[in-house]
Design a protein around this motif. Sequence first.
Motif, PDB file in Angstrom:
ATOM      1  N   ALA A 109      -4.572   4.446  -0.155  1.00 40.91           N
ATOM      2  CA  ALA A 109      -3.382   3.692  -0.560  1.00 40.91           C
ATOM      3  C   ALA A 109      -2.406   4.543  -1.361  1.00 40.91           C
ATOM      4  O   ALA A 109      -1.212   4.241  -1.423  1.00 40.91           O
ATOM      5  N   ASP A 127       2.475   3.830   2.948  1.00 40.95           N
ATOM      6  CA  ASP A 127       3.777   3.181   2.761  1.00 40.95           C
ATOM      7  C   ASP A 127       3.648   1.668   2.781  1.00 40.95           C
ATOM      8  O   ASP A 127       4.402   0.958   2.105  1.00 40.95           O
ATOM      9  N   ARG A 157      -0.140  -1.235  -6.654  1.00 41.60           N
ATOM     10  CA  ARG A 157       1.192  -0.767  -7.058  1.00 41.60           C
ATOM     11  C   ARG A 157       1.123   0.183  -8.253  1.00 41.60           C
ATOM     12  O   ARG A 157       2.012   1.011  -8.439  1.00 41.60           O
ATOM     13  N   ASN A 160       0.473   3.392  -6.603  1.00 40.32           N
ATOM     14  CA  ASN A 160       1.521   3.764  -5.647  1.00 40.32           C
ATOM     15  C   ASN A 160       2.689   2.788  -5.776  1.00 40.32           C
ATOM     16  O   ASN A 160       2.771   1.793  -5.053  1.00 40.32           O
ATOM     17  N   LEU A 211       4.644   1.391  -2.692  1.00 36.51           N
ATOM     18  CA  LEU A 211       3.920   0.671  -1.652  1.00 36.51           C
ATOM     19  C   LEU A 211       4.559  -0.685  -1.342  1.00 36.51           C
ATOM     20  O   LEU A 211       4.875  -1.460  -2.239  1.00 36.51           O
ATOM     21  N   TYR A 247       3.598  -4.130   0.233  1.00 35.09           N
ATOM     22  CA  TYR A 247       2.362  -4.886   0.457  1.00 35.09           C
ATOM     23  C   TYR A 247       2.713  -6.210   1.104  1.00 35.09           C
ATOM     24  O   TYR A 247       3.434  -7.022   0.519  1.00 35.09           O
TER      25      TYR A 247
END
Length: 375
Positions: free
Chosen positions: A84, A88, A110, A113, A116, A118
């Motif tokens: 993760a 992306d 999050r 990353n 990201l 989701y």
Amino acid sequence: MPLNSIRVLDLSRLLPGPYCTMLLADFGAEVIKVEEPVKGDYAREYEPKLDKNSAMFHSLNRNKKSICLDLKTTEGKDTFLKMAEDADVVVESFRPGVMERLGLGYETLRRINPRLVYCAVTGFGQTGPYANKPGHDINYLSYAGLLNLMGEKDGKPVVPASQIADIGGGALPAAVGILLALFEREKSGKGQFVDVSMMDGVISWLQTLLPDYLATEKAPGRGEQMLDGGRACYAVYETKDERFIAVGALEPKFWEAFCHVIGRSDFIPLLEAPLHEQYRLKYEIQTIISQKTLEEWVMLFSEVEACVSPVLTFEEMVKHPQVAAREMIQSVKHSGLGSVKQIGIPIKLSETPVKIETQAPKLGEHTNELKPEKN
């Protein structure tokens, strides 16, 4: 390819999530199916099978990769978290709270990353009293009020043959939501949570029905609307050989042409007749249509612009020249099966045309390739 720099971790199974990620994969995204060991995506087991996997699975999961992870184990969770960091997009279709209980929820991801995107595709969304209720396509249609309006006036609601809520209410909004979030990320540098409810999606499809009710509070009746078979100009009629023609002669010019072909010019002024008159018209038109075969009616309407079409079987549809011209049925090379026919790609881009590049992955086929090395 428009999305060839995008990596998607796909935890979804069956139809809505995989259809969404199929669209992304078709246009170049690296879609990695994260599947549980041994069984993987339940859709692999459906019949009929082409090899060890179902025909539906092969269709929905082309252009994707597969990695096996047991997310209930520490090792599986750690591997997913590591993946993760560079992803992306994450797509999942569990009930709300499942990913949090696994320690893999949005807030956790999050933090490692912030870029990201989701996306959670669920029946009723992340909020509201029904958020944790189970359901299937038929349930989302029923709660949205659409199922109640499907079918003949004096009959019971008719279940559609294709999954409206799963694809139209879930998969397509999810794909759009993901692309919107990726587009916004280009400006802000931040990812976000995309909450897609299949019931919400179905309600948003009611554009020809619900606005009228909201304005008048007059509930529509089954089989009484302009576009649900209530009007004679927009209905299905049975032919002499027990086939069917679909009539969509909504506009006056099409209705006039239709009436001339069936030899009843006196019907022309009745396009907007009251409902009880529409029933009489449908009965009389059915009597006329039943006097000729489907082929005869197709020939009579072949040079006439009346929005009349044959109701095709799958066998006829896949051979139709328009379907062939649009490449909506394609033959795809498969390493073990030779040539396999699949549904084509409905979005045609002029500058970056796409094609089906790879076959659906075997369960865990790319585990060794994709699994991050331990520090």
